[in-house]
Design a protein around this motif. Structure first.
Motif, mmCIF file in Angstrom:
data_model
loop_
_atom_site.group_PDB
_atom_site.id
_atom_site.type_symbol
_atom_site.label_atom_id
_atom_site.label_comp_id
_atom_site.label_asym_id
_atom_site.label_seq_id
_atom_site.Cartn_x
_atom_site.Cartn_y
_atom_site.Cartn_z
ATOM 1 N N GLY A 1 57.188 37.467 14.646
ATOM 2 C CA GLY A 1 56.834 38.799 15.131
ATOM 3 C C GLY A 1 56.659 38.850 16.638
ATOM 4 N N TYR A 2 55.950 37.869 17.185
ATOM 5 C CA TYR A 2 55.750 37.843 18.633
ATOM 6 C C TYR A 2 57.054 37.599 19.363
ATOM 7 C CZ TYR A 2 50.747 38.387 19.313
ATOM 8 O OH TYR A 2 49.483 38.908 19.402
ATOM 9 N N ALA A 3 57.905 36.735 18.810
ATOM 10 C CA ALA A 3 59.195 36.484 19.434
ATOM 11 C C ALA A 3 60.028 37.762 19.484
ATOM 12 C CB ALA A 3 59.945 35.393 18.662
ATOM 13 N N ALA A 4 60.020 38.507 18.409
ATOM 14 C CA ALA A 4 60.769 39.773 18.372
ATOM 15 C C ALA A 4 60.210 40.763 19.382
ATOM 16 C CB ALA A 4 60.714 40.358 16.962
ATOM 17 N N ASP A 5 58.884 40.847 19.470
ATOM 18 C CA ASP A 5 58.264 41.764 20.435
ATOM 19 C C ASP A 5 58.603 41.367 21.868
ATOM 20 O OD1 ASP A 5 57.145 43.172 18.366
ATOM 21 O OD2 ASP A 5 55.148 42.285 18.561
ATOM 22 N N LEU A 6 58.547 40.061 22.134
ATOM 23 C CA LEU A 6 58.828 39.581 23.488
ATOM 24 C C LEU A 6 60.270 39.889 23.881
ATOM 25 C CD1 LEU A 6 57.124 37.955 25.599
ATOM 26 C CD2 LEU A 6 58.435 35.956 24.898
ATOM 27 N N ARG A 7 61.187 39.698 22.950
ATOM 28 C CA ARG A 7 62.592 39.986 23.249
ATOM 29 C C ARG A 7 62.828 41.488 23.403
ATOM 30 N NH1 ARG A 7 65.168 35.229 22.780
ATOM 31 N NH2 ARG A 7 64.277 33.667 21.355
ATOM 32 N N ALA A 8 62.058 42.289 22.670
ATOM 33 C CA ALA A 8 62.187 43.743 22.800
ATOM 34 C C ALA A 8 61.732 44.208 24.180
ATOM 35 C CB ALA A 8 61.366 44.429 21.714
ATOM 36 N N ILE A 9 60.714 43.525 24.719
ATOM 37 C CA ILE A 9 60.168 43.911 26.028
ATOM 38 C C ILE A 9 61.009 43.357 27.179
ATOM 39 C CG2 ILE A 9 58.182 43.687 27.582
ATOM 40 C CD1 ILE A 9 56.426 43.526 25.038
ATOM 41 N N TYR A 10 61.356 42.058 27.079
ATOM 42 C CA TYR A 10 61.987 41.384 28.221
ATOM 43 C C TYR A 10 63.473 41.111 28.033
ATOM 44 C CZ TYR A 10 57.204 40.678 29.789
ATOM 45 O OH TYR A 10 55.912 40.877 30.209
ATOM 46 N N GLY A 11 64.002 41.364 26.861
ATOM 47 C CA GLY A 11 65.437 41.238 26.631
ATOM 48 C C GLY A 11 65.977 39.854 26.941
ATOM 49 N N ASP A 12 67.049 39.812 27.746
ATOM 50 C CA ASP A 12 67.726 38.563 28.060
ATOM 51 C C ASP A 12 66.896 37.636 28.930
ATOM 52 O OD1 ASP A 12 69.893 39.393 26.612
ATOM 53 O OD2 ASP A 12 71.041 40.088 28.356
ATOM 54 N N ALA A 13 65.768 38.113 29.454
ATOM 55 C CA ALA A 13 64.894 37.246 30.248
ATOM 56 C C ALA A 13 64.220 36.191 29.378
ATOM 57 C CB ALA A 13 63.834 38.071 30.980
ATOM 58 N N VAL A 14 64.224 36.389 28.061
ATOM 59 C CA VAL A 14 63.679 35.396 27.134
ATOM 60 C C VAL A 14 64.791 34.408 26.771
ATOM 61 C CG1 VAL A 14 62.532 34.997 24.926
ATOM 62 C CG2 VAL A 14 62.106 37.119 26.198
ATOM 63 N N PHE A 15 64.526 33.128 26.935
ATOM 64 C CA PHE A 15 65.511 32.118 26.564
ATOM 65 C C PHE A 15 65.890 32.267 25.096
ATOM 66 C CE2 PHE A 15 64.046 30.080 30.413
ATOM 67 C CZ PHE A 15 65.147 29.348 30.854
ATOM 68 N N GLU A 16 67.161 32.144 24.823
ATOM 69 C CA GLU A 16 67.619 32.145 23.436
ATOM 70 C C GLU A 16 67.094 30.900 22.709
ATOM 71 O OE1 GLU A 16 69.340 33.752 20.132
ATOM 72 O OE2 GLU A 16 69.249 34.664 22.148
ATOM 73 N N THR A 17 67.049 29.799 23.411
ATOM 74 C CA THR A 17 66.520 28.556 22.854
ATOM 75 C C THR A 17 65.008 28.650 22.693
ATOM 76 O OG1 THR A 17 68.240 27.316 24.023
ATOM 77 C CG2 THR A 17 66.349 26.066 23.207
ATOM 78 N N VAL A 18 64.511 28.137 21.582
ATOM 79 C CA VAL A 18 63.068 27.990 21.394
ATOM 80 C C VAL A 18 62.769 26.507 21.197
ATOM 81 C CG1 VAL A 18 62.787 30.288 20.399
ATOM 82 C CG2 VAL A 18 63.169 28.338 18.889
ATOM 83 N N VAL A 19 61.612 26.080 21.700
ATOM 84 C CA VAL A 19 61.193 24.690 21.552
ATOM 85 C C VAL A 19 60.297 24.607 20.319
ATOM 86 C CG1 VAL A 19 59.977 22.753 22.598
ATOM 87 C CG2 VAL A 19 61.319 24.326 24.034
ATOM 88 N N PRO A 20 60.692 23.846 19.311
ATOM 89 C CA PRO A 20 59.929 23.837 18.065
ATOM 90 C C PRO A 20 58.634 23.042 18.171
ATOM 91 C CG PRO A 20 61.705 22.241 17.946
ATOM 92 C CD PRO A 20 61.882 22.967 19.249
ATOM 93 N N HIS A 21 57.739 23.317 17.255
ATOM 94 C CA HIS A 21 56.543 22.493 17.094
ATOM 95 C C HIS A 21 56.975 21.236 16.337
ATOM 96 C CE1 HIS A 21 52.738 21.113 15.347
ATOM 97 N NE2 HIS A 21 52.159 21.714 16.369
ATOM 98 N N ALA A 22 56.902 20.078 16.992
ATOM 99 C CA ALA A 22 57.403 18.847 16.369
ATOM 100 C C ALA A 22 56.615 17.646 16.857
ATOM 101 C CB ALA A 22 58.889 18.658 16.682
ATOM 102 N N LYS A 23 56.240 16.787 15.934
ATOM 103 C CA LYS A 23 55.476 15.591 16.283
ATOM 104 C C LYS A 23 56.304 14.615 17.107
ATOM 105 C CE LYS A 23 56.441 13.217 11.879
ATOM 106 N NZ LYS A 23 57.261 12.144 12.468
#
Length: 271
Positions: free
Chosen positions: A201-223
């Protein structure tokens, strides 16, 4: 040499981890990487050299030597090999708290110290990544003055995203004076868990606000990220086929593309 600062006024959003692992991936591609630990906590330095080695560094052997007139530091002597092939480090120091002015734009030449120091070694590196503290005092301000681009790591959660508006204001402040060519390269979602509805949900909201300024890549939570740091390695050297390593590889692709686009756009922006 191109310089990128990783900055957010919220702590614990993955600035240090991203610098550490991204440097390893970029170095594997043959790029000469300089890491700058501008955070007085010196977590990046500890992660690369180990806590004991980092603790034994004298302030004059670290970034603090640049800001202390008594040290008369030479940048070429301050930069040291990191534990990662192809990566060098300007180590951090808790002594930077002594110089970390709350209103850095009033400090005169001090705000340009890091920028001028990096220019001394510009021919030795292709890319500099600066790990910034979670505030806009002199340490982070001088990084913005030195950088061509800013990456804003953030978590897809309410607390993790709270620093975004404040960062925008600080960037505008720097652009208005000390570094008018500073560019926001993008907002980077870190510690992302796609199975969590709140993250989606937050990712969708952030992309709605900032568009292409949000990196397409996301860094996962990983040990794998934490485990590799314990071994003083980037994740690409620890588990090169892991989802974590693949994410950093994709981030490297996207970051370099954004840097190239910035360079291509530069004549139009300056004119």
């Amino acid at each position: 040499m191109r310089t990128i600062a990783f900055l957010n006024k919220k702590g614990g959003v993955g600035k240090t981890s991203t610098c550490h692992h991204l440097a390893g991936t970029l170095a594997r591609r043959g790029l000469r990487i300089l890491l700058v630990d501008a955070d007085p906590q010196a977590s990046l330095t500890q992660g690369l050299l180990g806590p004991e080695v980092a603790r034994l560094l004298k302030p004059r052997e670290t970034i603090a030597g640049l800001f202390d007139d008594a040290c008369d530091a030479d940048m070429a002597n301050l930069v040291r090999p990191a534990s990662v092939p192809g990566v060098s480090l300007l180590a951090g120091s808790s002594r930077m708290d002594k110089f970390n002015a709350l209103e850095p734009w009033t400090t005169g030449d001090s705000q340009y110290v890091l920028r001028d120091a990096l220019r001394e070694v510009a021919g030795d590196f292709d890319l500099t990544l600066i790990d910034c503290p979670p505030h806009i005092y002199l340490c982070a301000w001088s990084a913005m003055v030195a950088a061509q681009g800013i990456v804003v790591p953030l978590q897809a959660e309410d607390y993790g995203a709270q620093g975004v508006a404040a960062i925008q204001g600080s960037i505008d402040h720097v652009r208005a004076g000390a570094n008018p060519r500073l560019t926001v390269l993008g907002f980077l979602l870190t510690m992302f868990q796609k199975s969590l509805a709140v993250h989606a949900g937050y990712a969708a909201d952030l992309r709605a606000i900032y568009g292409d300024a949000v990196f397409e890549t996301v860094v996962p939570h990983a040990k794998d990220f934490k485990e590799s740091v314990m071994l003083r390695k980037p994740v690409v050297a620890y588990k090169p086929r892991s989802a974590a390593a693949k994410a950093i590889d994709a981030l490297a692709d996207e970051l370099l593309a954004r840097l190239d686009a910035r360079v291509a756009d530069e004549p139009r922006r300056v004119a």
